[in-house]
Design a protein around this motif. Structure first.
Motif, PDB file in Angstrom:
ATOM      1  N   VAL A 155      78.242  35.916  69.055  1.00  0.00           N
ATOM      2  CA  VAL A 155      78.115  36.157  67.607  1.00  0.00           C
ATOM      3  C   VAL A 155      77.572  37.561  67.352  1.00  0.00           C
ATOM      4  N   VAL A 156      76.526  37.943  68.113  1.00  0.00           N
ATOM      5  CA  VAL A 156      75.894  39.256  67.903  1.00  0.00           C
ATOM      6  C   VAL A 156      76.873  40.368  68.300  1.00  0.00           C
ATOM      7  N   ALA A 157      77.485  40.234  69.471  1.00  0.00           N
ATOM      8  CA  ALA A 157      78.367  41.299  69.962  1.00  0.00           C
ATOM      9  C   ALA A 157      79.562  41.470  69.018  1.00  0.00           C
ATOM     10  N   THR A 166      78.956  50.022  58.987  1.00  0.00           N
ATOM     11  CA  THR A 166      78.323  49.420  57.797  1.00  0.00           C
ATOM     12  C   THR A 166      76.818  49.326  57.990  1.00  0.00           C
ATOM     13  N   TYR A 167      76.393  48.947  59.205  1.00  0.00           N
ATOM     14  CA  TYR A 167      74.963  48.776  59.457  1.00  0.00           C
ATOM     15  C   TYR A 167      74.211  50.092  59.243  1.00  0.00           C
ATOM     16  N   VAL A 168      74.789  51.199  59.717  1.00  0.00           N
ATOM     17  CA  VAL A 168      74.103  52.495  59.588  1.00  0.00           C
ATOM     18  C   VAL A 168      73.934  52.844  58.104  1.00  0.00           C
ATOM     19  N   GLY A 200      69.533  48.679  72.628  1.00  0.00           N
ATOM     20  CA  GLY A 200      70.183  48.184  71.408  1.00  0.00           C
ATOM     21  C   GLY A 200      70.274  49.330  70.428  1.00  0.00           C
ATOM     22  N   CYS A 201      70.815  50.472  70.906  1.00  0.00           N
ATOM     23  CA  CYS A 201      70.784  51.740  70.166  1.00  0.00           C
ATOM     24  C   CYS A 201      71.760  51.781  69.007  1.00  0.00           C
ATOM     25  N   GLY A 202      72.735  50.854  68.971  1.00  0.00           N
ATOM     26  CA  GLY A 202      73.787  50.952  67.954  1.00  0.00           C
ATOM     27  C   GLY A 202      74.560  52.246  68.173  1.00  0.00           C
ATOM     28  N   GLU A 205      72.532  56.810  65.796  1.00  0.00           N
ATOM     29  CA  GLU A 205      72.187  57.685  64.663  1.00  0.00           C
ATOM     30  C   GLU A 205      70.774  57.473  64.146  1.00  0.00           C
ATOM     31  N   LEU A 206      70.241  56.244  64.321  1.00  0.00           N
ATOM     32  CA  LEU A 206      68.988  55.924  63.643  1.00  0.00           C
ATOM     33  C   LEU A 206      67.750  56.136  64.497  1.00  0.00           C
ATOM     34  N   ALA A 207      67.926  56.229  65.824  1.00  0.00           N
ATOM     35  CA  ALA A 207      66.745  56.457  66.676  1.00  0.00           C
ATOM     36  C   ALA A 207      67.060  57.343  67.885  1.00  0.00           C
ATOM     37  N   ILE A 223      75.386  46.603  73.320  1.00  0.00           N
ATOM     38  CA  ILE A 223      76.447  45.672  73.707  1.00  0.00           C
ATOM     39  C   ILE A 223      77.735  45.955  72.925  1.00  0.00           C
ATOM     40  N   SER A 224      77.610  46.645  71.773  1.00  0.00           N
ATOM     41  CA  SER A 224      78.789  46.890  70.927  1.00  0.00           C
ATOM     42  C   SER A 224      79.535  48.136  71.405  1.00  0.00           C
ATOM     43  N   THR A 225      80.744  47.925  71.897  1.00  0.00           N
ATOM     44  CA  THR A 225      81.516  49.057  72.436  1.00  0.00           C
ATOM     45  C   THR A 225      81.923  50.015  71.312  1.00  0.00           C
ATOM     46  N   ALA A 242      77.544  50.963  77.524  1.00  0.00           N
ATOM     47  CA  ALA A 242      77.895  49.717  76.829  1.00  0.00           C
ATOM     48  C   ALA A 242      77.546  48.566  77.765  1.00  0.00           C
ATOM     49  N   ALA A 243      76.497  47.814  77.432  1.00  0.00           N
ATOM     50  CA  ALA A 243      76.076  46.707  78.302  1.00  0.00           C
ATOM     51  C   ALA A 243      75.185  45.747  77.543  1.00  0.00           C
ATOM     52  N   ASP A 244      75.070  44.550  78.102  1.00  0.00           N
ATOM     53  CA  ASP A 244      74.171  43.543  77.559  1.00  0.00           C
ATOM     54  C   ASP A 244      72.769  43.809  78.126  1.00  0.00           C
ATOM     55  N   LEU A 245      71.802  43.940  77.246  1.00  0.00           N
ATOM     56  CA  LEU A 245      70.426  44.247  77.679  1.00  0.00           C
ATOM     57  C   LEU A 245      69.868  43.202  78.630  1.00  0.00           C
ATOM     58  N   PHE A 260      64.574  49.071  68.702  1.00  0.00           N
ATOM     59  CA  PHE A 260      64.391  48.885  67.260  1.00  0.00           C
ATOM     60  C   PHE A 260      65.395  47.879  66.721  1.00  0.00           C
ATOM     61  N   TYR A 261      64.900  46.819  66.127  1.00  0.00           N
ATOM     62  CA  TYR A 261      65.731  45.779  65.499  1.00  0.00           C
ATOM     63  C   TYR A 261      66.774  45.222  66.479  1.00  0.00           C
ATOM     64  N   SER A 262      66.489  45.227  67.758  1.00  0.00           N
ATOM     65  CA  SER A 262      67.487  44.715  68.711  1.00  0.00           C
ATOM     66  C   SER A 262      66.997  43.471  69.458  1.00  0.00           C
ATOM     67  N   ILE A 264      65.253  41.213  68.344  1.00  0.00           N
ATOM     68  CA  ILE A 264      65.389  40.085  67.405  1.00  0.00           C
ATOM     69  C   ILE A 264      66.742  39.388  67.521  1.00  0.00           C
ATOM     70  N   HIS A 265      67.719  40.063  68.131  1.00  0.00           N
ATOM     71  CA  HIS A 265      69.059  39.465  68.266  1.00  0.00           C
ATOM     72  C   HIS A 265      69.242  38.760  69.604  1.00  0.00           C
ATOM     73  N   ILE A 266      68.209  38.791  70.440  1.00  0.00           N
ATOM     74  CA  ILE A 266      68.334  38.187  71.765  1.00  0.00           C
ATOM     75  C   ILE A 266      67.677  36.810  71.731  1.00  0.00           C
ATOM     76  N   PRO A 267      68.385  35.765  72.214  1.00  0.00           N
ATOM     77  CA  PRO A 267      67.766  34.433  72.186  1.00  0.00           C
ATOM     78  C   PRO A 267      66.356  34.515  72.772  1.00  0.00           C
TER      79      PRO A 267
HETATM   80  C1  LIG Z   1      70.132  45.959  63.962  1.00  0.00           C
HETATM   81  S1  LIG Z   1      70.969  46.917  65.139  1.00  0.00           S
HETATM   82  C2  LIG Z   1      69.785  48.150  65.525  1.00  0.00           C
HETATM   83  C3  LIG Z   1      70.364  49.459  65.966  1.00  0.00           C
HETATM   84  C4  LIG Z   1      69.344  50.553  66.195  1.00  0.00           C
HETATM   85  N1  LIG Z   1      68.457  50.261  67.298  1.00  0.00           N
HETATM   86  C5  LIG Z   1      68.511  50.784  64.963  1.00  0.00           C
HETATM   87  O1  LIG Z   1      67.335  50.973  65.087  1.00  0.00           O
HETATM   88  O2  LIG Z   1      69.040  50.817  63.873  1.00  0.00           O
HETATM   89  C6  LIG Z   1      70.910  45.890  66.582  1.00  0.00           C
HETATM   90  C7  LIG Z   1      71.678  46.444  67.729  1.00  0.00           C
HETATM   91  O3  LIG Z   1      71.332  45.710  68.905  1.00  0.00           O
HETATM   92  C8  LIG Z   1      72.498  45.492  69.656  1.00  0.00           C
HETATM   93  N2  LIG Z   1      72.325  44.309  70.526  1.00  0.00           N
HETATM   94  C9  LIG Z   1      72.056  43.052  70.137  1.00  0.00           C
HETATM   95  N3  LIG Z   1      72.010  42.228  71.203  1.00  0.00           N
HETATM   96  C10 LIG Z   1      72.234  43.005  72.290  1.00  0.00           C
HETATM   97  C11 LIG Z   1      72.312  42.740  73.675  1.00  0.00           C
HETATM   98  N4  LIG Z   1      72.151  41.504  74.177  1.00  0.00           N
HETATM   99  N5  LIG Z   1      72.566  43.759  74.497  1.00  0.00           N
HETATM  100  C12 LIG Z   1      72.749  45.017  74.014  1.00  0.00           C
HETATM  101  N6  LIG Z   1      72.693  45.328  72.708  1.00  0.00           N
HETATM  102  C13 LIG Z   1      72.433  44.335  71.849  1.00  0.00           C
HETATM  103  C14 LIG Z   1      73.575  45.294  68.616  1.00  0.00           C
HETATM  104  O4  LIG Z   1      74.880  45.499  69.111  1.00  0.00           O
HETATM  105  C15 LIG Z   1      73.167  46.315  67.554  1.00  0.00           C
HETATM  106  O5  LIG Z   1      73.797  47.545  67.735  1.00  0.00           O
END
Ligand SMILES: C[S@@+](CC[C@H](N)C(=O)[O-])C[C@H]1O[C@@H](n2cnc3c(N)ncnc32)[C@H](O)[C@@H]1O
Length: 355
Positions: A155-157, A166-168, A200-202, A205-207, A223-225, A242-245, A260-262, A264-267
């Motif tokens: 779902v996250v990827a 859009t997120y940026v 989880g750099c996206g 642009e933001l960090a 993780i998002s290519t 491009a990899a899963d953290l 940053f904000y990443s 939170i997306h990991i179980p």
């Molecule tokens: C809310 S964005 C934050 C982007 C950036 N760090 C920022 O500060 O705006 C979350 C990012 O975490 C990445 N992400 C989420 N789960 C991940 C995982 N398991 N492995 C790698 N990246 C992941 C997403 O693809 C997304 O680009």
């Protein structure tokens, strides 16, 4: 009627079992014990495991109840309700360990308990007291939990493949004074930082771009290519991966790690292992800046429609638990702040790997 809870603690596909050092023939068991008055079953099983094995765990699944009727000297016939649970350690585990249980539920003790991990197939035949009979259910529970984690990752990827740009735009509009920059400044204050890792750099642009502006040599992982491709095109001096953290193997070490904000997306079940990886990637004295959702808002996890209605997954531990997990991973919290209100709250943490 007595109520007892029992724990199948699973790590790496094996279950924690123990025998008594002073009575090795008494049988191979799993941790468990009596429920206290008014105690919730899940809380009781976590407490019992901690007291009996020293393992701090979270409950993953309920494996159902059973009732046993037995005759006990002085008590006559007693029905015992047993509830079985699947748990997972929140920290690192050892291969074998000895634990002293101070007071057993029958009032005896202390007892020296010897723990080890057994593959399910062996546990099914070697466990005594009928504990082997639930290994089939345990296996199903493990597979359900793994499938839920895989689904969350999908779902996250997939979400960020669609939302990269859009997120940026959304984030720039909602975070007018980008708080990431202020926290990077705090982490860098008065230090020479050569290598930085942005998790989880996206699109960077933001960090990541700011870390580079501040003179760091930056590795940025997402993780998002789609995000990584956009970042690599825009910032050729940053190394994008491009990899899963949660499955990342990195060579080399870093003076600063940011996320940053990443996280939170990991179980949340996978967050403790990620914190341990971060501690491993950092040089002694290196720093980690991360923001998490406070108070375990979304608990073990939830999927909801988010930007443009795209489904997204979040999960979190409580503040206290996050602190404990970071510290158990070998990271000391130096500074923290809660930011935002309502649903949009974050706990910002600056940590350090001690020298
Ligand atoms: C809310 S964005 C934050 C982007 C950036 N760090 C920022 O500060 O705006 C979350 C990012 O975490 C990445 N992400 C989420 N789960 C991940 C995982 N398991 N492995 C790698 N990246 C992941 C997403 O693809 C997304 O680009």
């Amino acid at each position: 009627v007595a109520v007892r809870v029992y724990a199948y603690v699973v790590s790496d596909g094996r279950v924690a079992v123990f025998s008594h050092a002073d009575a090795p023939d008494a049988g191979l068991q799993i941790p468990g014990g009596g429920v206290e008055d008014g105690e919730d079953l899940a809380a009781a099983v976590r407490r019992e495991v901690l007291e009996e094995s020293g393992l701090d765990c979270e409950v993953v699944g309920d494996l159902g109840p059973s009732t046993r009727r037995g005759w006990f000297p002085g008590r006559g016939i007693v029905d015992t309700h047993r509830h079985y649970f699947h748990l997972r350690p929140t920290g690192a585990v050892r291969e074998t360990w000895t634990w002293y249980e101070r007071h057993a539920s029958d009032g005896t003790g202390p007892h020296e308990l010897r723990f080890r991990w057994l593959p399910f197939a062996e546990a099914a035949t070697e466990l005594d007291f009928g504990f082997g009979a639930r290994l089939g259910r345990l296996d199903e529970s493990v597979q359900r939990a793994d499938a839920a984690d895989r689904e969350a990752r999908r779902v996250v990827a997939e979400g960020y493949e669609q939302l990269a740009a859009t997120y940026v735009t959304w984030s720039r509009a909602s975070d007018l004074d980008n708080p990431r920059h202020a926290w990077i400044d705090r982490a860098l204050a008065g230090r020479t930082v050569e290598r930085a890792l942005d998790l989880g750099c996206g699109t960077g642009e933001l960090a990541s771009a700011y870390l580079h502006e501040r003179g760091c040599q930056v590795t940025a992982v997402d993780i998002s290519t789609v995000s990584v491709a956009r970042g690599a095109e825009r910032y050729p001096d940053i190394e994008f991966i491009a990899a899963d953290l949660t499955q990342l193997s990195l060579l080399g070490s870093f003076d600063l790690v940011t996320a940053f904000y990443s996280v939170i997306h990991i179980p949340r079940r996978q967050q403790p292992a990620l914190f341990r990886d971060v501690a491993r990637w950092l040089v002694p004295g290196g720093r980690f800046v991360v923001n998490l959702e406070p108070s375990g808002n979304s608990g073990a996890g939830c999927t909801e429609p988010w930007l443009d209605g795209v489904p997204m997954f979040w999960s979190a531990w409580s503040n206290d638990e996050s602190h404990r997990l970071l510290e158990r991973a070998g990271l000391r919290v130096l500074d923290e702040e809660r930011q935002g209100a309502g649903d949009e709250q974050f706990l910002w943490l600056l940590c350090e790997k001690p020298l």
